[in-house]
Design an enzyme around this catalytic site. Structure first.
Site, PDB file in Angstrom:
ATOM      1  CG  HIS A   1      -0.337  -0.105   2.541  1.00 48.40           C
ATOM      2  ND1 HIS A   1      -0.921  -0.759   3.600  1.00 48.40           N
ATOM      3  CD2 HIS A   1       0.836   0.403   3.023  1.00 48.40           C
ATOM      4  CE1 HIS A   1      -0.143  -0.643   4.663  1.00 48.40           C
ATOM      5  NE2 HIS A   1       0.924   0.065   4.335  1.00 48.40           N
TER       6      HIS A   1
ATOM      7  CG  HIS B   1       0.942   3.981   7.819  1.00 47.63           C
ATOM      8  ND1 HIS B   1      -0.183   3.548   7.163  1.00 47.63           N
ATOM      9  CD2 HIS B   1       1.927   3.116   7.463  1.00 47.63           C
ATOM     10  CE1 HIS B   1       0.098   2.473   6.448  1.00 47.63           C
ATOM     11  NE2 HIS B   1       1.366   2.181   6.615  1.00 47.63           N
TER      12      HIS B   1
ATOM     13  CG  HIS C   1       8.445  -1.444   3.864  1.00 47.18           C
ATOM     14  ND1 HIS C   1       7.566  -2.468   4.118  1.00 47.18           N
ATOM     15  CD2 HIS C   1       7.794  -0.305   4.223  1.00 47.18           C
ATOM     16  CE1 HIS C   1       6.423  -1.968   4.595  1.00 47.18           C
ATOM     17  NE2 HIS C   1       6.537  -0.662   4.680  1.00 47.18           N
TER      18      HIS C   1
ATOM     19  CD  GLU D   1       3.118  -1.539   6.539  1.00 47.34           C
ATOM     20  OE1 GLU D   1       2.960  -0.410   7.004  1.00 47.34           O
ATOM     21  OE2 GLU D   1       3.190  -1.757   5.303  1.00 47.34           O
TER      22      GLU D   1
HETATM   23  C1  DHB Z   1       6.130   3.668   2.688  1.00 48.21           C
HETATM   24  C2  DHB Z   1       5.120   3.756   3.637  1.00 48.21           C
HETATM   25  C3  DHB Z   1       4.340   2.660   3.925  1.00 48.21           C
HETATM   26  O1  DHB Z   1       3.319   2.716   4.807  1.00 48.21           O
HETATM   27  C4  DHB Z   1       4.566   1.452   3.291  1.00 48.21           C
HETATM   28  O2  DHB Z   1       3.790   0.424   3.625  1.00 48.21           O
HETATM   29  C5  DHB Z   1       5.570   1.351   2.338  1.00 48.21           C
HETATM   30  C6  DHB Z   1       6.367   2.466   2.044  1.00 48.21           C
HETATM   31  C7  DHB Z   1       6.940   4.873   2.370  1.00 48.21           C
HETATM   32  O3  DHB Z   1       6.803   5.899   3.068  1.00 48.21           O
HETATM   33  O4  DHB Z   1       7.691   4.834   1.407  1.00 48.21           O
HETATM   34 FE    FE Z   2       2.575   0.858   5.414  1.00 54.44          FE
END
Ligand code: DHB
Ligand code: FE
Length: 300
Positions: free
Chosen positions: A12, A59, A193, A243
């Site tokens: 997302h 978030h 990530h 996540e």
């Molecule tokens: C980013 C933010 C998110 O919530 C995620 O799931 C993936 C990447 C970002 O800020 O790049």
């Molecule tokens: Fe996220």
């Protein structure tokens, strides 16, 4: 009775939402990302559900860190896009399904999930970006959406196993809802990530692809996913790799075996990988159906 007809898993990433909103999807950088969603956009036209139960995380956009529910479900008639700092995304208001949400909450409590009720919540990129990826840019979203928020922002986050059991309980709850409607369960977030600290930018394609492979498998493969610990996620998939537990809620709601209709993995999008699957529950004998009916009677 209501039926779970399909599951969708997707990243997302907020930059994907910005690319859509700013008309940049055909840019050289973005075209390969959006190509991975052509399948679902065509498929969903013939497979639009009545309701999506959308497992996502906020978030710290709408849920400030003063209160952090582990699991929470949206009871509202409508959910507005959250202002994430640059104003709310220009997407339609999300229309809820308070009656089904209330039924699911009641069944979950009977099933010993003490879920938080959200009577008023704005929804951030965790929920709106998947809607845009699947449904494009309509005037109105083509189905109702029940937000199901999971805490992945502050320790202690729920375990993979707990999320799995929540998915099973959601399936049981949907299948004893008396209206004849089609329900999809979506799991969003991930994949590997890390957005801050010395390892910012971490992407782990081997971990991600093993996760996708096992997600499509039957009980033997998925049991490995249920055993991934929070520390495993942190070490192998980065601080935000956790996540992926939202995908496990979706997968468990499909039952033991699935038919995978589509799988996509691409690096990079913003500072992360993009993963996406579409799956359907394999027809199976519901030995627990009697139990589900019995629980419904208990609730009455
Ligand atoms: C980013 C933010 C998110 O919530 C995620 O799931 C993936 C990447 C970002 O800020 O790049
Ligand atoms: Fe996220």
């Amino acid at each position: 009775m209501a039926r779970i007809t399909a599951g969708i898993g997707t990243s997302h990433v907020p930059a994907i939402g910005a690319a859509i909103d700013l008309g940049r999807t055909a840019d050289d950088y973005w075209a390969p990302v959006f190509a991975g969603y052509e399948f679902v956009k065509a498929w969903v036209k013939d497979n639009t559900p009545d309701v999506v139960i959308l497992c996502y995380n906020d978030h710290a956009s709408a849920m400030m860190l003063d209160i952090v529910p582990t699991f929470a479900i949206g009871f509202a008639e409508e959910f507005e896009p959250a202002d994430e700092g640059w104003g709310p995304r220009p997407v339609p208001t999300v229309i809820g399904h308070p009656d089904l949400a209330g039924h699911i909450a009641e069944q979950l409590v009977i099933d010993e999930f003490d879920i938080t009720i959200m009577n008023d919540i704005a929804v951030d990129h965790g929920l709106t970006v998947p809607l845009s990826l699947v449904f494009g840019q309509p005037e109105e979203w083509p189905c109702k959406v029940i937000p199901l928020a999971v805490n992945v922002t502050q320790f202690p986050t729920p375990s993979a196993e707990r999320c799995w059991k929540l998915g099973e309980a959601i399936r049981d709850a949907v299948e004893c809802y008396p209206e004849d409607i089609e329900v999809q369960v979506w799991g969003t977030g991930g994949m590997s990530h890390q957005l801050q600290g010395p390892r910012a930018g971490l992407i782990a394609p081997e971990f991600d692809n093993a996760f996708l492979e096992r997600l499509a498998a039957g009980p033997d493969g998925t049991s490995e996913l249920r055993g991934i610990t929070r520390l495993d996620f942190l070490r192998e998939a980065g601080t935000e790799g956790i996540e992926l537990i939202m995908w496990l809620i979706m997968r468990a709601a499909m039952g033991p075996n699935v038919d995978e209709l589509h799988r996509f993995y691409h690096v990079p999008a913003s500072n992360t990988a993009v993963g996406h699957v579409v799956m359907k529950p394999k027809a199976q004998f519901r030995h627990k159906l009697g139990e589900v009916e019995a629980r419904k009677a208990t609730a009455a």
